[in-house]
Design an enzyme around this catalytic site. Sequence first.
Site, PDB file in Angstrom:
ATOM      1  NE  ARG A  26     -32.161  30.119 -61.712  1.00 51.43           N
ATOM      2  CZ  ARG A  26     -33.062  30.940 -61.168  1.00 51.43           C
ATOM      3  NH1 ARG A  26     -32.692  31.931 -60.390  1.00 51.43           N
ATOM      4  NH2 ARG A  26     -34.344  30.769 -61.430  1.00 51.43           N
ATOM      5  CE  LYS A  45      -8.923  22.157 -65.924  1.00 49.21           C
ATOM      6  NZ  LYS A  45      -8.635  23.495 -66.409  1.00 49.21           N
ATOM      7  CE1 TYR A  80      -8.053  25.675 -70.309  1.00 47.17           C
ATOM      8  CE2 TYR A  80      -9.870  27.223 -70.312  1.00 47.17           C
ATOM      9  CZ  TYR A  80      -9.395  25.941 -70.442  1.00 47.17           C
ATOM     10  OH  TYR A  80     -10.273  24.929 -70.701  1.00 47.17           O
ATOM     11  CG  ASP A 140      -7.246  31.055 -64.059  1.00 48.21           C
ATOM     12  OD1 ASP A 140      -7.095  30.174 -63.184  1.00 48.21           O
ATOM     13  OD2 ASP A 140      -7.681  30.809 -65.200  1.00 48.21           O
TER      14      ASP A 140
HETATM   15  C1  LIG Z   1      -9.304  24.498 -67.162  1.00 48.17           C
HETATM   16  C2  LIG Z   1      -8.976  25.921 -66.927  1.00 48.17           C
HETATM   17  C3  LIG Z   1      -9.965  26.905 -66.991  1.00 48.17           C
HETATM   18  C4  LIG Z   1     -11.397  26.608 -67.376  1.00 48.17           C
HETATM   19  O1  LIG Z   1     -12.043  25.840 -66.441  1.00 48.17           O
HETATM   20  P1  LIG Z   1     -13.240  24.792 -66.790  1.00 48.17           P
HETATM   21  O2  LIG Z   1     -13.534  24.211 -65.455  1.00 48.17           O
HETATM   22  O3  LIG Z   1     -12.673  23.815 -67.765  1.00 48.17           O
HETATM   23  O4  LIG Z   1     -14.331  25.603 -67.369  1.00 48.17           O
HETATM   24  C5  LIG Z   1      -9.593  28.210 -66.719  1.00 48.17           C
HETATM   25  N1  LIG Z   1      -8.318  28.532 -66.410  1.00 48.17           N
HETATM   26  C6  LIG Z   1      -7.340  27.610 -66.351  1.00 48.17           C
HETATM   27  C7  LIG Z   1      -5.963  28.032 -66.005  1.00 48.17           C
HETATM   28  C8  LIG Z   1      -7.639  26.277 -66.609  1.00 48.17           C
HETATM   29  O5  LIG Z   1      -6.656  25.368 -66.567  1.00 48.17           O
END
Ligand SMILES: *Cc1c(COP(=O)(O)O)cnc(C)c1O
Length: 378
Positions: free
Chosen positions: A46, A195, A98, A170
């Site tokens: 962990r 992504k 998001y 982000d």
């Molecule tokens: C998908 C996404 C998230 C969340 O990420 P997960 O890996 O699905 O938890 C956060 N911000 C943006 C812009 C996203 O496209």
Amino acid sequence: MKFATKAIHAGIEPDPSTGAVMTPIFQTSTYAQEEPGKHKGFEYARTQNPTRHVLEKNLAALENGVDAICFSSGLAAQDAVIKLLVAGDEVLAVNDLYGGTYRQMVRVWGNWGLKSRFIDMYNADNLEKEIGPDTKLIWVETPTNPMLNIVDIEAVCRIAKKHGVMVCVDNTFASPYLQNPLDLGADIVLHSATKYIGGHSDVVHGCLIVKDSELGQRLHFIQNACGAVPGPQDCFLILRGIKTLHLRVQRACENAAVIAQYLAKHPKVDKVYWPGFESHPNHAVAAKQMRMFGAMVSFDLKDNTHSNAMRVLSSTELFTLAESLGGVESLIGHPSSMTHASIPREERLKVGLTDSLIRLSVGVEDVEDLIGDLERAI
Ligand SMILES: *Cc1c(COP(=O)(O)O)cnc(C)c1O
């Protein structure tokens, strides 16, 4: 080192025990100690895992940071950032973001005393009057999802710094290849590596990158204390994805530019949202802070009924109807019923997210085939 070289080499050495050129998947929960407390830097998985550790060094290099912390998902990474705050603190976030970010801040952290407000940051000067004594964190997403608005990261960070407020960006939609927020003044960069960074739609993963090692230590502490760690196989898949990040994102952006221009001329298409258009309200900011304009394109149909949007969404063949983005394959989505369904309709309409808005995640296929698919569907 420049970006492509970093993607392939930063933090990555042949495995010292075997010479394996590719980082092994260290599928272990614990590590032998010679005597209590005497070990090779790894005690329990962990806390540390060698596959994860290599990935963290690589990600830190890609975002020009000093440390990275990997999580089991993008939202687990967000959760750790919020845990830097205490009850009563306020987050000011972009008002078009998001859906899961909104949901976690309001419906989970709201119960623990977090105050969050979602505001227009497209004119960074708006921000200054919104900052109050409780504001401790500014949350930026740019390009935004799904309206593809652009926030001037440098301008936001300048204002935040003046007020001693931390900024988290982000950077999922841009990827580290297109945009590096730490260079523009941000304190924390977040990615849903699910992504573009992973890039093959086969793993869920998240990460944070920082340029201050003390802040990095606080986040490692939170991660170890709370436990949202990724498995070593997931870390391996992300490392593998990163090796082609620059190639994939470059091609996807080129395809998206052609598709955005095609859609803009289409008689049945109304508005097209893509920061590469000179007419985009923050085109100049996008050109300044991004290497290319991204591979996400959203558009509205002239017949903007829900049923017409449904017809288009269910008739593409190459564009798969699915949540998510950033993979090699092209996806089509309906934000109001899919990714953004957790945001109240009135909030959605305020930012232009109509019931007929369609979002494309453009992949790396041949663009002629993608246009043929859209032509048949629209
Ligand atoms: C998908 C996404 C998230 C969340 O990420 P997960 O890996 O699905 O938890 C956060 N911000 C943006 C812009 C996203 O496209």
